[in-house]
Design a protein around this motif. Structure first.
Motif, PDB file in Angstrom:
ATOM      1  N   PRO A 114       0.382  -1.351   0.369  1.00 47.65           N
ATOM      2  CA  PRO A 114      -0.142   0.352   0.477  1.00 47.65           C
ATOM      3  C   PRO A 114       0.770   0.979   0.444  1.00 47.65           C
ATOM      4  O   PRO A 114       1.665   1.510   0.782  1.00 47.65           O
ATOM      5  N   ASN A 115       0.770   2.009  -0.942  1.00 49.11           N
ATOM      6  CA  ASN A 115       1.230   3.824  -1.213  1.00 49.11           C
ATOM      7  C   ASN A 115       0.201   4.565  -1.785  1.00 49.11           C
ATOM      8  O   ASN A 115      -0.104   4.236  -3.128  1.00 49.11           O
ATOM      9  N   ALA A 116      -0.101   5.771  -0.695  1.00 55.77           N
ATOM     10  CA  ALA A 116      -0.922   6.098  -1.228  1.00 55.77           C
ATOM     11  C   ALA A 116      -0.198   7.242  -2.506  1.00 55.77           C
ATOM     12  O   ALA A 116      -1.828   7.734  -3.892  1.00 55.77           O
ATOM     13  N   ILE A 117       1.043   7.304  -2.306  1.00 62.65           N
ATOM     14  CA  ILE A 117       1.493   8.614  -4.215  1.00 62.65           C
ATOM     15  C   ILE A 117       0.866   7.929  -5.045  1.00 62.65           C
ATOM     16  O   ILE A 117       0.711   7.996  -5.723  1.00 62.65           O
ATOM     17  N   LEU A 118       1.540   6.592  -5.008  1.00 61.36           N
ATOM     18  CA  LEU A 118       2.116   5.725  -5.820  1.00 61.36           C
ATOM     19  C   LEU A 118      -0.042   5.155  -6.069  1.00 61.36           C
ATOM     20  O   LEU A 118       0.581   5.419  -7.914  1.00 61.36           O
ATOM     21  N   GLU A 119      -0.777   5.116  -5.719  1.00 62.67           N
ATOM     22  CA  GLU A 119      -1.911   4.462  -5.715  1.00 62.67           C
ATOM     23  C   GLU A 119      -2.207   5.425  -6.568  1.00 62.67           C
ATOM     24  O   GLU A 119      -3.466   5.450  -7.537  1.00 62.67           O
ATOM     25  N   LYS A 120      -2.446   6.625  -6.187  1.00 68.50           N
ATOM     26  CA  LYS A 120      -2.830   7.827  -6.902  1.00 68.50           C
ATOM     27  C   LYS A 120      -2.565   8.098  -8.479  1.00 68.50           C
ATOM     28  O   LYS A 120      -2.887   8.165  -9.435  1.00 68.50           O
ATOM     29  N   VAL A 121      -1.649   8.114  -8.497  1.00 61.38           N
ATOM     30  CA  VAL A 121      -0.468   8.397 -10.359  1.00 61.38           C
ATOM     31  C   VAL A 121      -1.627   6.646 -10.629  1.00 61.38           C
ATOM     32  O   VAL A 121      -1.850   7.054 -11.987  1.00 61.38           O
ATOM     33  N   PHE A 122      -1.103   5.544  -9.438  1.00 61.43           N
ATOM     34  CA  PHE A 122      -2.009   4.393 -11.142  1.00 61.43           C
ATOM     35  C   PHE A 122      -3.525   4.437 -11.011  1.00 61.43           C
ATOM     36  O   PHE A 122      -3.242   4.171 -12.256  1.00 61.43           O
ATOM     37  N   THR A 123      -4.090   4.892 -11.015  1.00 63.80           N
ATOM     38  CA  THR A 123      -5.160   5.133 -11.204  1.00 63.80           C
ATOM     39  C   THR A 123      -6.026   6.501 -11.809  1.00 63.80           C
ATOM     40  O   THR A 123      -6.472   6.469 -12.376  1.00 63.80           O
ATOM     41  N   ALA A 124      -5.040   7.402 -11.273  1.00 62.88           N
ATOM     42  CA  ALA A 124      -5.902   8.795 -11.478  1.00 62.88           C
ATOM     43  C   ALA A 124      -4.809   9.251 -12.828  1.00 62.88           C
ATOM     44  O   ALA A 124      -5.214   9.920 -13.592  1.00 62.88           O
ATOM     45  N   ILE A 125      -3.702   8.252 -13.621  1.00 67.10           N
ATOM     46  CA  ILE A 125      -2.520   9.255 -13.900  1.00 67.10           C
ATOM     47  C   ILE A 125      -2.205   8.420 -15.206  1.00 67.10           C
ATOM     48  O   ILE A 125      -2.754   7.920 -16.054  1.00 67.10           O
ATOM     49  N   THR A 126      -1.622   7.025 -14.964  1.00 65.73           N
ATOM     50  CA  THR A 126      -1.349   6.070 -15.695  1.00 65.73           C
ATOM     51  C   THR A 126      -1.040   4.711 -15.112  1.00 65.73           C
ATOM     52  O   THR A 126      -0.200   4.932 -14.052  1.00 65.73           O
ATOM     53  N   LYS A 127      -1.094   3.913 -15.529  1.00 63.88           N
ATOM     54  CA  LYS A 127      -0.650   2.389 -15.272  1.00 63.88           C
ATOM     55  C   LYS A 127       1.086   2.098 -15.236  1.00 63.88           C
ATOM     56  O   LYS A 127       1.176   1.400 -15.028  1.00 63.88           O
ATOM     57  N   HIS A 128       1.496   2.776 -16.938  1.00 61.79           N
ATOM     58  CA  HIS A 128       2.587   2.665 -17.270  1.00 61.79           C
ATOM     59  C   HIS A 128       3.577   3.694 -17.211  1.00 61.79           C
ATOM     60  O   HIS A 128       3.660   4.105 -18.251  1.00 61.79           O
ATOM     61  N   PRO A 129       4.012   4.031 -16.345  1.00 60.56           N
ATOM     62  CA  PRO A 129       5.119   5.090 -15.820  1.00 60.56           C
ATOM     63  C   PRO A 129       6.344   5.409 -16.907  1.00 60.56           C
ATOM     64  O   PRO A 129       6.597   4.362 -16.325  1.00 60.56           O
TER      65      PRO A 129
END
Length: 405
Positions: A114-129
Motif C-alpha cells: 500500500p502506497n497512497a502516492i503511487l496508488e494515486k498515480v496508478f488510478t488517476a494518471i497512468t498504469k505505465h509510467p
C-alpha cells in the motif's frame, strides 16, 4: 411501427421467390421455425448468465447453497458479521477444496505494498509510467526506480483474476459445450424434430450471454476478434433459423462445439498443472480444429451453401448475407489455425507446449519494463508465471520469452 416491421420482414429479402411467410406457418403435419421464437433468446440468455455465475461461484462446494444459508444465518460467530462469515465459508468449503483437490491455485498474484502516492498515480494518471515520471517518483518517495517499477507491475497484476477463477470459467464452458454438443449431434442423422427449436434457442441464448459477459470476463488480447465472432455467430443462427436452413445451421454449431470441448478441457488441465495431459489435449484440439474448420467446413458446408443451395433455392438477398457471414467465419478460422499450427510446431520441436497459457494472457498483462541504464543493468524478470506465454481468447499460441519481448 407496423410499416417498419413489414419492411424488415420483407419476403423478398428473407425467402426465395416462390416462398412466402404463409408457407412457413406450422401445421399439424409439419412444424417450421417461427421468427418470433427468437425473442425467447433474450430472457434465456440472462438465465444462462445467472446459472453460470452460480456454477462458477459454488463449483465443487460440498455443502451447496443450503449450507451457506444455514451457516450465515445460524452459525455466525458473535464477533463476525454475515459478510465476513460468507467469505469465511467460501474460503473453507469452496475455493480451498477446489484448489487443493485439483491443484489449482486459489490465490491471485502478489499484492502491491500500500502506497497512497503511487496508488494515486496508478488510478488517476497512468498504469505505465515513463522513465521521467519514474525518476520523479523515485526522488519523491526515496525509492529506487527498480522498486517503483516492481510496485507498478505488481499493482497491474493485482487486477488479474486468479487461476481458480479462470478454471471455473473454463469448467462452465466445457460443461455447456459438452452438453449442447451431445444434445445437438443427434439432429445430424435423424429427421428434424420439435426439439430442434429448443436446441437453436439455447445455442443462440448462450452466444448472446457470451457477447455481453465478455465485458466482465477475463480480458484477453483478441477481445475484438472474439466479439466479432460472437456477432457473426448470433447473426448466422438467426438467419438460418428464420430462413429454415436449420439443417446446415445445426451442422455448423456441432462442428464448432466439438473443438471447443477439447480446448476448454486442455485449459482446465493446464490450470491443474497436469502438463502432459494438457499437451495431449492441446494437440488433440489442434487436429480436431484444423480438420473441422479447414477441412469439413469449407469443403462440405461452404460448398453446400455457396453452390448447392443456390441451385436448389435460387438467388435471394438473405442467402447472400448468410454466405458472406460464413466466409467471415472462415477467415477467422484461418487466423486461428495459423496460431494453432504455430503452437503445435513448437510443441513438437521442443517436446512440449512451452509455457502455453491456453488463451489466458489478459490484455492487462505487460512485459517487464526496461530499467534505465543509469540505475540498474538490463535484466529480464518473470512476473507471476506469465512470462513466456502469449494467448488468444478462443484459440491460442505459445511463444517463448524472447519472442514476447
Amino acid at each position: 411501427m407496423a410499416g417498419i416491421l413489414a419492411w424488415f420482414w420483407n419476403e423478398r429479402f428473407w425467402l426465395p421467390h416462390n416462398v412466402t411467410w404463409a408457407d412457413l406457418q406450422s401445421t399439424e403435419e409439419a412444424a417450421f421455425p417461427q421468427a418470433e421464437d427468437l425473442y425467447l433468446a433474450f430472457p434465456l440468455a440472462f438465465c444462462i448468465f445467472m446459472i453460470r455465475l452460480l456454477f462458477e461461484r459454488y463449483l465443487n462446494s460440498k455443502m451447496g447453497a443450503l449450507v451457506i444459508l444455514y451457516f450465515v444465518t445460524q452459525m455466525t460467530p458473535p464477533d463476525m458479521n454475515q459478510a465476513e462469515a460468507t467469505q469465511d465459508l467460501h474460503d473453507r468449503f469452496i475455493a480451498k477444496p477446489c484448489a487443493l483437490g485439483l491443484k489449482v491455485q486459489a490465490n491471485g498474484p502478489q499484492k502491491a505494498q500500500p502506497n497512497a502516492i503511487l496508488e494515486k498515480v496508478f488510478t488517476a494518471i497512468t498504469k505505465h509510467p515513463d522513465e521521467k515520471r519514474l525518476e520523479g517518483l523515485s526522488k519523491q518517495l526515496d525509492w529506487d526506480v527498480r522498486s517503483i517499477q516492481r510496485w507498478f507491475r505488481q499493482r497491474r497484476n493485482q487486477e488479474k483474476p486468479s487461476t481458480l477463477r479462470k478454471f471455473c470459467e473454463s469448467m462452465w464452458r466445457f460443461t455447456f459445450y459438452l452438453y449442447i454438443f451431445t444434445y445437438g449431434v443427434r439432429f445430424l442423422k435423424k429427421p428434424l424434430m420439435p426439439d430442434l427449436h429448443y436446441y437453436y434457442i439455447v445455442e443462440l441464448s448462450f452466444y448472446w450471454s457470451l457477447m455481453f459477459s465478455q465485458f466482465i470476463d477475463v480480458k484477453r488480447k483478441d477481445f475484438g476478434i472474439m466479439f466479432t465472432h460472437h456477432i457473426v455467430t448470433v447473426t448466422l443462427i438467426t438467419f438460418s433459423y428464420v430462413t429454415n436452413l436449420t439443417r446446415v445451421g445445426t451442422l455448423i454449431l456441432c462442428l464448432h462445439d466439438s473443438a471447443d470441448i477439447v480446448l476448454e478441457a486442455a485449459k482446465m488441465a493446464n490450470y491443474c498443472k497436469c502438463q502432459k495431459l494438457s499437451d495431449l489435449l492441446f494437440l488433440t484440439f489442434a487436429v480436431v480444429f484444423i480438420v473441422s474448420r479447414l477441412g469439413i467446413y469449407p469443403l462440405w458446408i461452404l460448398n453446400t451453401t455457396l453452390f448447392e443451395l443456390y441451385e436448389a433455392l435460387g438467388n435471394f438477398p438473405a442467402l447472400w448475407v448468410f454466405n458472406v457471414l460464413l466466409m467471415v467465419l472462415q477467415i477467422l478460422h484461418c487466423f486461428w489455425s495459423y496460431l494453432i499450427i504455430k503452437a503445435a510446431y513448437r510443441a513438437i520441436s521442443k517436446g512440449k507446449v512451452a509455457k502455453d497459457a491456453r488463451s489466458d494472457v489478459e490484455s492487462s498483462s505487460d512485459e517487464e519494463e526496461t530499467v534505465p541504464r543509469s540505475k540498474a543493468p538490463h535484466s529480464t524478470v518473470t512476473t507471476n508465471g506469465t512470462s513466456g506465454a502469449n494467448g488468444t481468447n478462443g484459440y491460442l499460441t505459445a511463444v517463448t520469452s524472447s519472442e514476447e519481448h
